[in-house]
Every structure is written in structure tokens, then in C-alpha cells.
Design an enzyme around this catalytic site. Structure first.
Site, PDB file in Angstrom:
ATOM      1  N   HIS A 198      31.654-111.697   8.028  1.00 50.83           N
ATOM      2  CA  HIS A 198      31.973-112.715   7.023  1.00 50.83           C
ATOM      3  C   HIS A 198      31.463-112.243   5.672  1.00 50.83           C
ATOM      4  O   HIS A 198      30.337-111.759   5.575  1.00 50.83           O
ATOM      5  CB  HIS A 198      31.282-114.034   7.415  1.00 50.83           C
ATOM      6  CG  HIS A 198      31.742-115.210   6.633  1.00 50.83           C
ATOM      7  ND1 HIS A 198      31.350-115.434   5.334  1.00 50.83           N
ATOM      8  CD2 HIS A 198      32.565-116.232   6.957  1.00 50.83           C
ATOM      9  CE1 HIS A 198      31.912-116.560   4.896  1.00 50.83           C
ATOM     10  NE2 HIS A 198      32.664-117.060   5.863  1.00 50.83           N
ATOM     11  N   HIS A 263      39.611-117.171   7.104  1.00 54.62           N
ATOM     12  CA  HIS A 263      39.191-118.512   6.673  1.00 54.62           C
ATOM     13  C   HIS A 263      39.941-118.766   5.377  1.00 54.62           C
ATOM     14  O   HIS A 263      39.636-118.132   4.365  1.00 54.62           O
ATOM     15  CB  HIS A 263      37.694-118.529   6.331  1.00 54.62           C
ATOM     16  CG  HIS A 263      36.781-118.416   7.504  1.00 54.62           C
ATOM     17  ND1 HIS A 263      35.405-118.389   7.343  1.00 54.62           N
ATOM     18  CD2 HIS A 263      37.012-118.373   8.825  1.00 54.62           C
ATOM     19  CE1 HIS A 263      34.835-118.299   8.550  1.00 54.62           C
ATOM     20  NE2 HIS A 263      35.788-118.294   9.463  1.00 54.62           N
ATOM     21  N   ASP A 308      39.308-123.983   6.105  1.00 55.19           N
ATOM     22  CA  ASP A 308      37.859-123.865   5.904  1.00 55.19           C
ATOM     23  C   ASP A 308      37.349-125.161   5.306  1.00 55.19           C
ATOM     24  O   ASP A 308      37.952-126.210   5.508  1.00 55.19           O
ATOM     25  CB  ASP A 308      37.580-122.627   5.061  1.00 55.19           C
ATOM     26  CG  ASP A 308      36.187-122.078   5.272  1.00 55.19           C
ATOM     27  OD1 ASP A 308      35.412-122.681   6.024  1.00 55.19           O
ATOM     28  OD2 ASP A 308      35.880-121.039   4.678  1.00 55.19           O
ATOM     29  N   HIS A 309      36.260-125.097   4.601  1.00 55.59           N
ATOM     30  CA  HIS A 309      35.616-126.325   4.115  1.00 55.59           C
ATOM     31  C   HIS A 309      36.625-127.326   3.575  1.00 55.59           C
ATOM     32  O   HIS A 309      37.521-126.959   2.826  1.00 55.59           O
ATOM     33  CB  HIS A 309      34.656-126.007   2.962  1.00 55.59           C
ATOM     34  CG  HIS A 309      33.634-124.990   3.337  1.00 55.59           C
ATOM     35  ND1 HIS A 309      32.822-124.397   2.408  1.00 55.59           N
ATOM     36  CD2 HIS A 309      33.300-124.470   4.536  1.00 55.59           C
ATOM     37  CE1 HIS A 309      32.018-123.546   3.031  1.00 55.59           C
ATOM     38  NE2 HIS A 309      32.297-123.567   4.324  1.00 55.59           N
ATOM     39  N   TYR A 322      32.742-129.903   6.712  1.00 57.88           N
ATOM     40  CA  TYR A 322      33.335-129.834   8.056  1.00 57.88           C
ATOM     41  C   TYR A 322      33.760-131.185   8.631  1.00 57.88           C
ATOM     42  O   TYR A 322      33.627-131.436   9.820  1.00 57.88           O
ATOM     43  CB  TYR A 322      32.396-129.081   9.007  1.00 57.88           C
ATOM     44  CG  TYR A 322      32.419-127.593   8.739  1.00 57.88           C
ATOM     45  CD1 TYR A 322      33.436-126.803   9.256  1.00 57.88           C
ATOM     46  CD2 TYR A 322      31.463-126.995   7.929  1.00 57.88           C
ATOM     47  CE1 TYR A 322      33.501-125.451   8.986  1.00 57.88           C
ATOM     48  CE2 TYR A 322      31.511-125.631   7.651  1.00 57.88           C
ATOM     49  CZ  TYR A 322      32.537-124.870   8.191  1.00 57.88           C
ATOM     50  OH  TYR A 322      32.603-123.528   7.918  1.00 57.88           O
TER      51      TYR A 322
HETATM   52  C1  DNO Z   1      30.521-121.520   6.186  1.00 54.91           C
HETATM   53  C2  DNO Z   1      30.795-120.519   7.204  1.00 54.91           C
HETATM   54  C3  DNO Z   1      29.655-119.543   7.353  1.00 54.91           C
HETATM   55  C4  DNO Z   1      29.966-118.567   8.450  1.00 54.91           C
HETATM   56  C5  DNO Z   1      28.913-117.535   8.641  1.00 54.91           C
HETATM   57  C6  DNO Z   1      29.399-116.483   9.595  1.00 54.91           C
HETATM   58  O1  DNO Z   1      31.141-122.505   6.149  1.00 54.91           O
HETATM   59  O2  DNO Z   1      31.988-119.885   6.966  1.00 54.91           O
HETATM   60  O3  DNO Z   1      28.497-120.250   7.655  1.00 54.91           O
HETATM   61  O4  DNO Z   1      30.100-119.259   9.650  1.00 54.91           O
HETATM   62  O5  DNO Z   1      28.549-116.955   7.460  1.00 54.91           O
HETATM   63  O6  DNO Z   1      28.307-115.884  10.179  1.00 54.91           O
END
Ligand code: DNO
Length: 348
Positions: A198, A263, A308-309, A322
Site C-alpha cells: 500500500h 483502492h 475506499d474511504h 468505513y
Molecule cells: C486505510 C487503509 C490502510 C491500509 C494499510 C495497508 O484506509 O487503506 O490502513 O489498510 O495501509 O496495510
């Protein structure tokens, strides 16, 4: 592409029953949450997540994350043993049908924001980052808005960890990453798993801690350490896109075949090292999501995607970034983008 959704296990206010009702959803992205970084996950815990997902008609093929212990990032004396434990996790996950593992190599902090609930004009709450505000805070006095990562620190633990990183450079971190990859990638190849690092979020060093998964030059360097399909990227557009220097549609196309996991979300850059998280569509932020999806598809991407978020909308409360509603809207939007781009290309 396979559309997936992050699920934080039984404690997640978002349920598998809700996730399965999002159109075109194929699987969940999850992890074992009752083990500390460095511990081996039990086969029973892994199997339980798979069973829960399968009971709802969802696959469990992506893990986010198997956290990398700080000792490995620091290249400390216990690193070889911990890397071996990490490989054991990868083997167990492969046996359980997992095909992709997301992880990061950011010292101390995972993703970081200056506020977790910025009130938007439309009444939504969103995460935001302002470098000036972050630097004015002291990470040792827990004033930071720390999101719910996989790992939490006590104040004393954080202080002694920060001390261990004093004088630790980017090159030191590269060195630790190389040692890690040279052991883990062969194990992943054998297990039938694609590792997906990531990017750092935000993609620059903070509080004197080095960060290296940040830009094209470094992504090139990372991928060349082990030139294997098992050594790939989590293409997180919100993380890389916080920096205007990262041309995401071009990078999406360039790296498509080395991206097992994407993502996809938007951010609105509001100043230098300052951004807000916004709804997924291109029109809402600074990133061209259409161009990114087009780049991925044209470059031959065939991996997992997750929205994603999300913002908190319609009165929802829960884990910052989330919630269900805005991420579900994001999922539907991404499904539409992929359908349009793939049909134009005659891909499916
Ligand atoms: C945030 C996520 C990160 C991700 C980590 C992977 O929303 O995308 O916390 O899970 O960085 O290790």
C-alpha cells in the site's frame, strides 16, 4: 475486475448481509484482528472469516492487512524470525484460498489525518489532512486524530518506538524492505498469493519518519527489487493522489499488470499538503477516476477493486472512512465506470 468491500470482522457495524446487497459485490477484504503484528494467525480464525463470507455468497480472497512489525521495518535483531512468521501467515492464507495480501511499510503510523470528521456544506462528515495542523501536533501527546488502524500504541510505547527511528533514513528503510521482499515474495509465489504494498498515506515523510512508497521513481525501484507478479502494488488513488506530482491515469496504465488490488477513491486537494476526502466521482474532487479506470483497463488490469474511504452521510455513524452508505455509492459508481470503459474496449 472483481469488486470487493472491506469488512472489519464481527465488530464491524457494517454487516455481511448489507455488503452482499451492494450490486455486483463479489467478496470481502478482511483480516484476523485478534493477533498482534508478528504473530501467526490460527488456521481456525482464517477459516472462520472464509466461512462467514461464503455463507453470504461472498468470496474471501483478499486480506488487508497482514501488518509488518516495526522490528522488520527497523531491520532489528528479531527481524529474521518475524519475517519467517510472516511467511507462515502467507502460506496459511494461501491454503485458505486467499489470493492477494495488502500490507504497508510505513514506519510507526499508518494513514494519518488532521481531522476525522470535517463538516461539509451538505452536512456530510469527511476525513481531512492539513500538514500545518499535523505538524503543530505532538504525536507523543495523543492529540492526533488517529483513525482506527490495525495497531494502537500506548503513549510510552509510541515514544520509545519514535526514539528507535531517530536517524533512520530512507535508505535504511529500503534496505529493510529488500530483506523482507527477498524472503516473502518466494513464499507468496509458492502460496499462489500476490503481495500488494500500500502506498504511504500521505505520500511524504512526517515527524522525521521516512516514507518511501510515494512516487513513480520509488514505485519503479520497489517493483524492480523482485521482478515477479507476486510483488505488486495496492494502487490506492487517494494516497498517491494527495500529491499533485503523481499522474494517476498514466501510472494506472503503466503499472496495471503489477496491480493485484486497487483502492479507488477521490480526494480534493485544497492547498499544498492539504486535502479533503470527498465522494468517489471525478466531479467531486481533484482526481480523474474515469481516466484512472481507463488506464487500468487499457493497461491490462485484472485484479480486485474496492471503494475506499467514504464520507459519513444520511446520519450514519461508525468507523471513520468505513461506513456503509458512501462506500456503497462509490462501489456502484466504480461498477458503472468499469462497465463503460470495458464495453468501449470490447473487453467484456
Ligand atoms: C486505510 C487503509 C490502510 C491500509 C494499510 C495497508 O484506509 O487503506 O490502513 O489498510 O495501509 O496495510
Amino acid at each position: 475486475m472483481k469488486l470487493t468491500f472491506r469488512w472489519y470482522g464481527e465488530g464491524d457495524p457494517v454487516t455481511l448481509e448489507q455488503i452482499r446487497q451492494i450490486p455486483c459485490m463479489t467478496g470481502i477484504v478482511s483480516a484476523v484482528y485478534d493477533r498482534k503484528p508478528g504473530e501467526v494467525w490460527s488456521r481456525e480464525s482464517i477459516a472462520r472469516i472464509a466461512e462467514q463470507a461464503h455463507a453470504q455468497g461472498l468470496a474471501f480472497e483478499v486480506v488487508e492487512s497482514v501488518p509488518v512489525p516495526e522490528e522488520i521495518k527497523l531491520g532489528g535483531p528479531d527481524a529474521p524470525r518475524l519475517i519467517e512468521a510472516y511467511c507462515e501467515n502467507i502460506r496459511r492464507l494461501g491454503e485458505a484460498g486467499v489470493r492477494c495480501v495488502c500490507y504497508n511499510f510505513m514506519p510507526v503510523f499508518d494513514w494519518l489525518r488532521s481531522t476525522l470528521a470535517l463538516r461539509e456544506p451538505d452536512g456530510a462528515n469527511a476525513l481531512a489532512y492539513d500538514e500545518a495542523e499535523v505538524l503543530a501536533m505532538n504525536p507523543l501527546t495523543s492529540e492526533l486524530s488517529l483513525p482506527g488502524w490495525d495497531e494502537s500504541y500506548t503513549k510510552e510505547g509510541l515514544a520509545s518506538l519514535m526514539r528507535r527511528y531517530e536517524g533512520f533514513t530512507e535508505e535504511d528503510l529500503w534496505h529493510s524492505l529488500e530483506s523482507f521482499l527477498h524472503r516473502v515474495i518466494p513464499a507468496a509465489e509458492e502460496a499462489g498469493i500476490r503481495m500488494a504494498i500500500h502506498p504511504d498515506d500521505p505520500p511524504w515523510g512526517i515527524f522525521g519518519l521516512p516514507r518511501i512508497i510515494t512516487c513513480e521513481e520509488n514505485l519503479d525501484r520497489f517493483l524492480s527489487i523482485c521482478d515477479s507478479p507476486a510483488n505488486g502494488l495496492t494502487f490506492c488513488t487517494g494516497s498517491l493522489g494527495a500529491s499533485p506530482e503523481n499522474d494517476l491515469p498514466r501510472l494506472a496504465r503503466k503499472y496495471a499488470k503489477r496491480i493485484p488490488f486497487a483502492h479507488l477513491r477521490n480526494v480534493l486537494r485544497t492547498g499544498k499538503r492539504q486535502f479533503r476526502e470527498v465522494a468517489h466521482p471525478t466531479a467531486c474532487g481533484s482526481l480523474d477516476l474515469y481516466g484512472i479506470v481507463k488506464g487500468l483497463v487499457e493497461g491490462g488490469f485484472d485484479g480486485y477493486v474496492r471503494p475506499d474511504h467514504g464520507r459519513m452521510i444520511w446520519g450514519e455513524t461508525g468507523r471513520p472512512g468505513y461506513g456503509l452508505y458512501d462506500r456503497a455509492l462509490g462501489a456502484a459508481y466504480l461498477t458503472g465506470l468499469f462497465e463503460a470503459v470495458e464495453k468501449d474496449r470490447g473487453v467484456s
